[in-house]
Design a protein around this motif. Structure first.
Motif, PDB file in Angstrom:
ATOM      1  N   UNK A 131     -14.750  13.147  -8.201  1.00  0.00           N
ATOM      2  CA  UNK A 131     -15.168  14.336  -8.941  1.00  0.00           C
ATOM      3  C   UNK A 131     -16.693  14.402  -8.934  1.00  0.00           C
ATOM      4  N   UNK A 132     -17.213  15.540  -8.523  1.00  0.00           N
ATOM      5  CA  UNK A 132     -18.652  15.739  -8.439  1.00  0.00           C
ATOM      6  C   UNK A 132     -19.230  15.998  -9.835  1.00  0.00           C
ATOM      7  N   UNK A 133     -20.341  15.345 -10.117  1.00  0.00           N
ATOM      8  CA  UNK A 133     -20.978  15.509 -11.413  1.00  0.00           C
ATOM      9  C   UNK A 133     -22.331  16.186 -11.367  1.00  0.00           C
ATOM     10  N   UNK A 134     -22.924  16.230 -10.195  1.00  0.00           N
ATOM     11  CA  UNK A 134     -24.256  16.812 -10.055  1.00  0.00           C
ATOM     12  C   UNK A 134     -24.292  17.679  -8.813  1.00  0.00           C
ATOM     13  N   UNK A 135     -24.780  18.890  -8.957  1.00  0.00           N
ATOM     14  CA  UNK A 135     -24.799  19.846  -7.856  1.00  0.00           C
ATOM     15  C   UNK A 135     -25.719  19.381  -6.739  1.00  0.00           C
ATOM     16  N   UNK A 136     -25.410  19.836  -5.520  1.00  0.00           N
ATOM     17  CA  UNK A 136     -26.279  19.495  -4.408  1.00  0.00           C
ATOM     18  C   UNK A 136     -25.862  20.168  -3.120  1.00  0.00           C
ATOM     19  N   UNK A 137     -26.786  20.252  -2.206  1.00  0.00           N
ATOM     20  CA  UNK A 137     -26.562  20.799  -0.861  1.00  0.00           C
ATOM     21  C   UNK A 137     -27.312  19.918   0.123  1.00  0.00           C
ATOM     22  N   UNK A 138     -26.690  19.642   1.258  1.00  0.00           N
ATOM     23  CA  UNK A 138     -27.278  18.764   2.275  1.00  0.00           C
ATOM     24  C   UNK A 138     -27.705  17.440   1.654  1.00  0.00           C
ATOM     25  N   UNK A 139     -26.765  16.809   0.994  1.00  0.00           N
ATOM     26  CA  UNK A 139     -27.027  15.566   0.271  1.00  0.00           C
ATOM     27  C   UNK A 139     -27.091  14.411   1.264  1.00  0.00           C
ATOM     28  N   UNK A 144     -25.855  10.011  -2.058  1.00  0.00           N
ATOM     29  CA  UNK A 144     -24.592  10.698  -2.345  1.00  0.00           C
ATOM     30  C   UNK A 144     -23.944  10.258  -3.652  1.00  0.00           C
ATOM     31  N   UNK A 145     -23.950   8.955  -3.934  1.00  0.00           N
ATOM     32  CA  UNK A 145     -23.246   8.471  -5.122  1.00  0.00           C
ATOM     33  C   UNK A 145     -23.890   8.958  -6.416  1.00  0.00           C
ATOM     34  N   UNK A 146     -25.152   9.358  -6.360  1.00  0.00           N
ATOM     35  CA  UNK A 146     -25.804   9.911  -7.549  1.00  0.00           C
ATOM     36  C   UNK A 146     -25.179  11.241  -7.961  1.00  0.00           C
ATOM     37  N   UNK A 147     -24.425  11.861  -7.052  1.00  0.00           N
ATOM     38  CA  UNK A 147     -23.789  13.151  -7.334  1.00  0.00           C
ATOM     39  C   UNK A 147     -22.342  12.994  -7.807  1.00  0.00           C
ATOM     40  N   UNK A 148     -21.856  11.762  -7.917  1.00  0.00           N
ATOM     41  CA  UNK A 148     -20.467  11.505  -8.305  1.00  0.00           C
ATOM     42  C   UNK A 148     -20.381  11.284  -9.807  1.00  0.00           C
ATOM     43  N   UNK A 149     -19.472  12.014 -10.466  1.00  0.00           N
ATOM     44  CA  UNK A 149     -19.213  11.790 -11.889  1.00  0.00           C
ATOM     45  C   UNK A 149     -18.242  10.648 -12.093  1.00  0.00           C
ATOM     46  N   UNK A 150     -17.195  10.596 -11.252  1.00  0.00           N
ATOM     47  CA  UNK A 150     -16.199   9.544 -11.409  1.00  0.00           C
ATOM     48  C   UNK A 150     -15.021   9.752 -10.495  1.00  0.00           C
ATOM     49  N   UNK A 151     -13.927   9.036 -10.828  1.00  0.00           N
ATOM     50  CA  UNK A 151     -12.783   8.921  -9.927  1.00  0.00           C
ATOM     51  C   UNK A 151     -11.475   9.096 -10.687  1.00  0.00           C
ATOM     52  N   UNK A 152     -10.458   9.522  -9.949  1.00  0.00           N
ATOM     53  CA  UNK A 152      -9.119   9.657 -10.521  1.00  0.00           C
ATOM     54  C   UNK A 152      -8.088   9.455  -9.408  1.00  0.00           C
ATOM     55  N   UNK A 153      -6.842   9.312  -9.809  1.00  0.00           N
ATOM     56  CA  UNK A 153      -5.730   9.248  -8.862  1.00  0.00           C
ATOM     57  C   UNK A 153      -5.270  10.666  -8.518  1.00  0.00           C
ATOM     58  N   UNK A 154      -4.796  10.825  -7.298  1.00  0.00           N
ATOM     59  CA  UNK A 154      -4.261  12.110  -6.845  1.00  0.00           C
ATOM     60  C   UNK A 154      -3.069  11.844  -5.943  1.00  0.00           C
ATOM     61  N   UNK A 225     -21.948  13.634   2.235  1.00  0.00           N
ATOM     62  CA  UNK A 225     -23.000  14.076   3.145  1.00  0.00           C
ATOM     63  C   UNK A 225     -22.484  15.183   4.066  1.00  0.00           C
ATOM     64  N   UNK A 226     -21.326  14.959   4.656  1.00  0.00           N
ATOM     65  CA  UNK A 226     -20.784  15.918   5.627  1.00  0.00           C
ATOM     66  C   UNK A 226     -20.397  17.234   4.947  1.00  0.00           C
ATOM     67  N   UNK A 227     -19.644  17.131   3.852  1.00  0.00           N
ATOM     68  CA  UNK A 227     -19.159  18.342   3.178  1.00  0.00           C
ATOM     69  C   UNK A 227     -20.314  19.165   2.624  1.00  0.00           C
ATOM     70  N   UNK A 228     -21.295  18.502   2.011  1.00  0.00           N
ATOM     71  CA  UNK A 228     -22.394  19.235   1.386  1.00  0.00           C
ATOM     72  C   UNK A 228     -23.318  19.895   2.406  1.00  0.00           C
ATOM     73  N   UNK A 229     -23.148  19.557   3.671  1.00  0.00           N
ATOM     74  CA  UNK A 229     -23.936  20.222   4.710  1.00  0.00           C
ATOM     75  C   UNK A 229     -23.474  21.656   4.917  1.00  0.00           C
TER      76      UNK A 229
END
Length: 278
Positions: A131-139, A144-154, A225-229
């Motif tokens: 789950x993304x916690x901080x907005x960004x583009x071309x990260x 990259x991990x600075x933009x992560x809020x946390x994790x869950x099961x799916x 990195x790839x997705x935010x590009x």
């Protein structure tokens, strides 16, 4: 910290999990009535501080909802574990294989996965959700991990015949109730290293998938990195990181989800997501 979205007393809310209870934070912070709003306001520290005065509700009294019920984007990576790529007879690739999910296909922990009448080929896929916690583009990968809020099961439940109608997977990935997501979000500070964590899928108690998150071909920083590009990432966006080998369609004989089944996704240090099939 574990954050949960839920329905209680006829309204949606969110809270902080404490053993078998939840601190109901829905009204604790002005204007922050959801986990997504919490992330948008960058208010995790404020939530920690306010939690001690929030009402405590027994977890059994709550109906869990998807961790983020209304993400702007759910971006999914396919064929991202070596064993799964091999069992599907796909070649190695230089870039992630991506598709999208719709928010209204999601359900929470404990809710029923409904097998649609159009298929008998309903399959399980244990996945780590980021789950993304901080907005960004071309990260950059290093950040990259600075933009992560946390994790869950799916559980990326898949309607295999509809998935294979064409080269595009979207129809088979978006039938209603095929996106179990939960039971909560574990904040990034709780997990120092994803790689050694074990991920499993169990069907009626039988282990069907068993791997380590370090077995991913494209790790979380590379995916971000790839997705935010090509698209901006926003707080509350969800990235599904792929499933290990052992899916039902690739077994001999094939195994698909049946009414009466119980399917579980468990990720070490993250949580246990369980859903019945009807």
């Amino acid at each position: 910290m574990r954050l949960q979205s839920f329905e209680h007393g006829g309204r949606q809310g969110w809270g902080i999990v404490e053993r078998d209870a939840v601190r109901d934070m829905t009204d604790a912070l002005p204007g922050i009535g959801s986990i997504k709003a919490l992330l948008e306001r960058d208010a995790l520290d404020a939530a920690r501080a306010a939690a001690t005065s929030a009402p405590l509700v027994e977890a059994a009294a709550l109906r869990p909802l998807p961790v983020i019920p209304d993400p702007a984007k759910i971006l999914c990576c396919g064929l991202n574990y070596h064993e799964h790529r091999i069992e599907t007879h796909n070649p190695e690739v230089a870039h992630p294989t991506l598709f999208v999910r719709f928010a209204d296909a999601q359900i929470g922990h404990g809710a029923a996965i409904e097998r649609p009448p159009e298929t008998r080929m309903l399959d399980y896929e244990a996945e780590l959700a980021v789950v993304i916690g901080r907005a960004g583009r071309r990260i950059a990968r290093a950040a990259a991990m600075e933009h992560v809020a946390g994790y869950a099961c799916y559980n990326d439940v898949s309607v295999r015949d509809w998935q294979k109608h064409t080269t595009q997977m979207t129809p088979g990935k978006n039938f209603p109730t095929t996106g179990p997501f939960g039971p909560w979000l574990v904040t990034r500070d709780e997990i120092a290293d994803l790689a050694p964590l074990r991920i499993q899928c169990r069907l009626n108690g039988r282990v069907m998938q068993d791997a380590r998150l370090g077995d991913m071909i494209f790790d979380v920083p590379r995916l971000i990195e790839y997705i935010s590009t090509f698209t901006p990432l926003s707080p509350g966006d969800v990235i599904l990181t792929g499933t290990p080998g052992g899916v039902g369609v690739r077994r001999d004989p094939q195994i698909f989800l049946q009414p009466g089944d119980r399917v579980e996704v468990e990720i070490e240090a993250v949580g246990l997501l369980a859903n019945p099939v009807v």
